[in-house]
Design a protein around this motif. Sequence first.
Motif, mmCIF file in Angstrom:
data_model
loop_
_atom_site.group_PDB
_atom_site.id
_atom_site.type_symbol
_atom_site.label_atom_id
_atom_site.label_comp_id
_atom_site.label_asym_id
_atom_site.label_seq_id
_atom_site.Cartn_x
_atom_site.Cartn_y
_atom_site.Cartn_z
ATOM 1 N N ALA A 61 0.935 -1.125 0.192
ATOM 2 C CA ALA A 61 0.132 0.005 -0.049
ATOM 3 C C ALA A 61 1.066 1.164 -0.036
ATOM 4 C CB ALA A 61 -0.923 0.043 1.249
ATOM 5 N N ALA A 62 1.874 1.389 0.640
ATOM 6 C CA ALA A 62 3.068 2.416 0.697
ATOM 7 C C ALA A 62 3.457 2.568 -0.561
ATOM 8 C CB ALA A 62 4.062 2.013 1.830
ATOM 9 N N VAL A 63 3.606 1.535 -1.343
ATOM 10 C CA VAL A 63 4.362 1.586 -2.666
ATOM 11 C C VAL A 63 3.601 2.555 -3.604
ATOM 12 C CG1 VAL A 63 5.057 0.269 -4.757
ATOM 13 C CG2 VAL A 63 5.842 -0.119 -2.419
ATOM 14 N N SER A 64 2.150 1.961 -3.773
ATOM 15 C CA SER A 64 0.970 2.630 -4.162
ATOM 16 C C SER A 64 0.991 3.920 -3.948
ATOM 17 C CB SER A 64 -0.334 1.893 -4.077
ATOM 18 O OG SER A 64 -0.294 0.627 -4.418
ATOM 19 N N ASP A 65 0.778 4.388 -2.832
ATOM 20 C CA ASP A 65 0.935 5.663 -2.113
ATOM 21 C C ASP A 65 1.967 6.579 -2.727
ATOM 22 O OD1 ASP A 65 -1.400 5.307 -0.651
ATOM 23 O OD2 ASP A 65 -0.679 5.206 1.099
ATOM 24 N N ALA A 66 2.930 6.006 -2.660
ATOM 25 C CA ALA A 66 4.299 6.843 -3.202
ATOM 26 C C ALA A 66 4.300 7.144 -4.595
ATOM 27 C CB ALA A 66 5.642 5.834 -2.925
ATOM 28 N N VAL A 67 3.847 6.192 -5.300
ATOM 29 C CA VAL A 67 3.768 6.352 -6.969
ATOM 30 C C VAL A 67 2.481 7.488 -7.131
ATOM 31 C CG1 VAL A 67 2.569 5.353 -9.072
ATOM 32 C CG2 VAL A 67 4.192 4.119 -7.631
ATOM 33 N N ARG A 68 1.514 7.523 -6.043
ATOM 34 C CA ARG A 68 0.801 8.502 -6.235
ATOM 35 C C ARG A 68 1.160 9.890 -5.839
ATOM 36 N NH1 ARG A 68 -2.481 6.596 -2.963
ATOM 37 N NH2 ARG A 68 -3.600 4.977 -4.496
ATOM 38 N N LEU A 69 2.018 9.894 -4.931
ATOM 39 C CA LEU A 69 2.667 11.283 -4.626
ATOM 40 C C LEU A 69 3.194 11.870 -5.584
ATOM 41 C CD1 LEU A 69 4.187 10.309 -1.141
ATOM 42 C CD2 LEU A 69 2.523 12.183 -1.704
ATOM 43 N N VAL A 70 3.994 11.073 -6.534
ATOM 44 C CA VAL A 70 4.860 11.580 -7.676
ATOM 45 C C VAL A 70 3.942 11.931 -8.882
ATOM 46 C CG1 VAL A 70 6.649 11.101 -9.542
ATOM 47 C CG2 VAL A 70 6.623 10.057 -7.151
ATOM 48 N N LEU A 71 2.878 11.389 -9.157
ATOM 49 C CA LEU A 71 1.804 11.670 -10.065
ATOM 50 C C LEU A 71 1.351 12.896 -9.740
ATOM 51 C CD1 LEU A 71 0.377 10.975 -12.721
ATOM 52 C CD2 LEU A 71 -1.365 9.851 -11.285
ATOM 53 N N LEU A 72 1.013 13.091 -8.532
ATOM 54 C CA LEU A 72 0.174 14.235 -8.048
ATOM 55 C C LEU A 72 1.085 15.669 -8.123
ATOM 56 C CD1 LEU A 72 -1.835 13.031 -4.864
ATOM 57 C CD2 LEU A 72 -2.864 14.021 -6.963
ATOM 58 N N HIS A 73 2.462 15.526 -8.002
ATOM 59 C CA HIS A 73 3.280 16.419 -8.242
ATOM 60 C C HIS A 73 3.078 17.051 -9.710
ATOM 61 C CE1 HIS A 73 7.025 18.768 -7.806
ATOM 62 N NE2 HIS A 73 7.372 18.275 -8.936
ATOM 63 N N TYR A 74 3.118 16.185 -10.527
ATOM 64 C CA TYR A 74 3.310 16.509 -11.755
ATOM 65 C C TYR A 74 1.912 17.350 -12.359
ATOM 66 C CZ TYR A 74 7.404 14.038 -13.225
ATOM 67 O OH TYR A 74 8.801 13.799 -13.113
ATOM 68 N N ILE A 75 0.840 16.565 -11.498
ATOM 69 C CA ILE A 75 -0.641 17.145 -11.896
ATOM 70 C C ILE A 75 -0.472 18.650 -11.291
ATOM 71 C CG2 ILE A 75 -3.005 16.919 -11.548
ATOM 72 C CD1 ILE A 75 -2.601 13.867 -11.580
ATOM 73 N N ASP A 76 0.128 18.840 -10.213
ATOM 74 C CA ASP A 76 0.042 20.199 -9.590
ATOM 75 C C ASP A 76 0.912 21.113 -10.526
ATOM 76 O OD1 ASP A 76 -1.676 19.429 -7.526
ATOM 77 O OD2 ASP A 76 0.039 18.952 -6.125
ATOM 78 N N GLU A 77 1.894 20.741 -11.108
ATOM 79 C CA GLU A 77 2.577 21.259 -12.055
ATOM 80 C C GLU A 77 1.762 22.106 -13.227
ATOM 81 O OE1 GLU A 77 7.314 20.481 -11.794
ATOM 82 O OE2 GLU A 77 6.028 19.197 -13.090
ATOM 83 N N GLY A 78 0.777 21.232 -13.608
ATOM 84 C CA GLY A 78 -0.046 21.706 -14.802
ATOM 85 C C GLY A 78 0.646 21.718 -16.003
ATOM 86 N N ASP A 79 0.403 22.951 -16.611
ATOM 87 C CA ASP A 79 1.147 23.516 -17.723
ATOM 88 C C ASP A 79 2.632 23.229 -17.962
ATOM 89 O OD1 ASP A 79 0.640 24.501 -20.635
ATOM 90 O OD2 ASP A 79 1.770 26.268 -19.507
ATOM 91 N N LEU A 80 3.191 23.642 -16.720
ATOM 92 C CA LEU A 80 4.734 23.252 -16.866
ATOM 93 C C LEU A 80 5.060 22.005 -17.091
ATOM 94 C CD1 LEU A 80 7.422 24.610 -16.091
ATOM 95 C CD2 LEU A 80 7.253 24.064 -13.950
ATOM 96 N N ALA A 81 4.311 21.068 -16.593
ATOM 97 C CA ALA A 81 4.628 19.781 -16.822
ATOM 98 C C ALA A 81 4.292 19.282 -18.287
ATOM 99 C CB ALA A 81 3.922 18.752 -15.939
ATOM 100 N N MET A 82 3.538 19.590 -18.940
ATOM 101 C CA MET A 82 3.192 19.569 -20.350
ATOM 102 C C MET A 82 4.130 20.351 -21.200
ATOM 103 S SD MET A 82 -1.073 19.931 -20.072
ATOM 104 C CE MET A 82 -1.762 18.384 -19.313
ATOM 105 N N ARG A 83 4.595 21.347 -20.817
ATOM 106 C CA ARG A 83 5.529 21.975 -21.728
ATOM 107 C C ARG A 83 6.979 21.214 -21.552
ATOM 108 N NH1 ARG A 83 4.941 28.246 -19.680
ATOM 109 N NH2 ARG A 83 6.408 28.729 -21.535
ATOM 110 N N ARG A 84 7.239 20.827 -20.429
ATOM 111 C CA ARG A 84 8.606 20.111 -20.207
ATOM 112 C C ARG A 84 8.435 18.686 -21.089
ATOM 113 N NH1 ARG A 84 7.719 18.150 -14.911
ATOM 114 N NH2 ARG A 84 8.693 19.846 -14.368
ATOM 115 N N TYR A 85 7.341 17.827 -21.118
ATOM 116 C CA TYR A 85 7.170 16.752 -21.845
ATOM 117 C C TYR A 85 7.483 17.055 -23.226
ATOM 118 C CZ TYR A 85 4.855 12.569 -23.577
ATOM 119 O OH TYR A 85 4.700 11.463 -24.476
#
Length: 236
Positions: A78-102
């Motif tokens: 469960a901790a592994v799944s939570d850790a993965v979600r933490l990383v994903l949420l960071h990118y989502i919070d970046e929004g447009d910046l993450a998409m421009r980086r990609y």
Amino acid sequence: MSKPPARIRLADAAFALFDERGYEQTTVEHIAERAGLGRTTFFRNYRSKEDVIFPDHDRLLELIRDRLAGSSHSTALAAVSDAVRLVLLHYIDEGDLAMRRYALTSKVAALRDREIASVARYQRLFREFIADWMGDPTEAASLRAELMAAAVVAAHNHVLRRWLRGESSEPVREVGEAMREVLALFPAPAPAPAPGPAPAPGPGAGTTVVAFRTTQDLEALLPSLRRLIEDGVHDE
């Protein structure tokens, strides 16, 4: 209205210049000037122009370590799944910046190489945690931990890229489903047996034959052996 923090202003200026001039033609001086800041301020926030592009992986890895360290053996997955979600949420919070980086890393080979190296750091962290959780020093277990860590990172990246390309409107739900798929491939190892004497075999558990040497004739021994066997069956 107050200005955004210097770190955000520098990032906005950098990506605007990358679009206009190209990545290779943009310098730190160009970025600082466009942001209305000095070179010293730039280096207080970023070590290089490459660091403007990528998220703070050191901080993200520390967040993952903290989440994994707070788990027990029974809650490790469960901790592994939570850790993965933490990383994903960071990118989502970046929004447009993450998409421009990609979009930028898709075009610049040197940036893709750096991204691959960053992904390897996450996979190594998960592999070490999973191997410790499994508690099995064998080569087979080491391979299983490596495969599981690779699957965890691949599941995250699959969902993240779908969101970055505009193909997913519910990335958090999707990453949860993806992690369930991954963990289903790797069932938890069986717990080690508790220390102590082995339990006595129950009925039908098998037959034990004891060999011994004697000078008596076998035919003379058979009646006694038969009685011993019958008494043992009756005791069960």
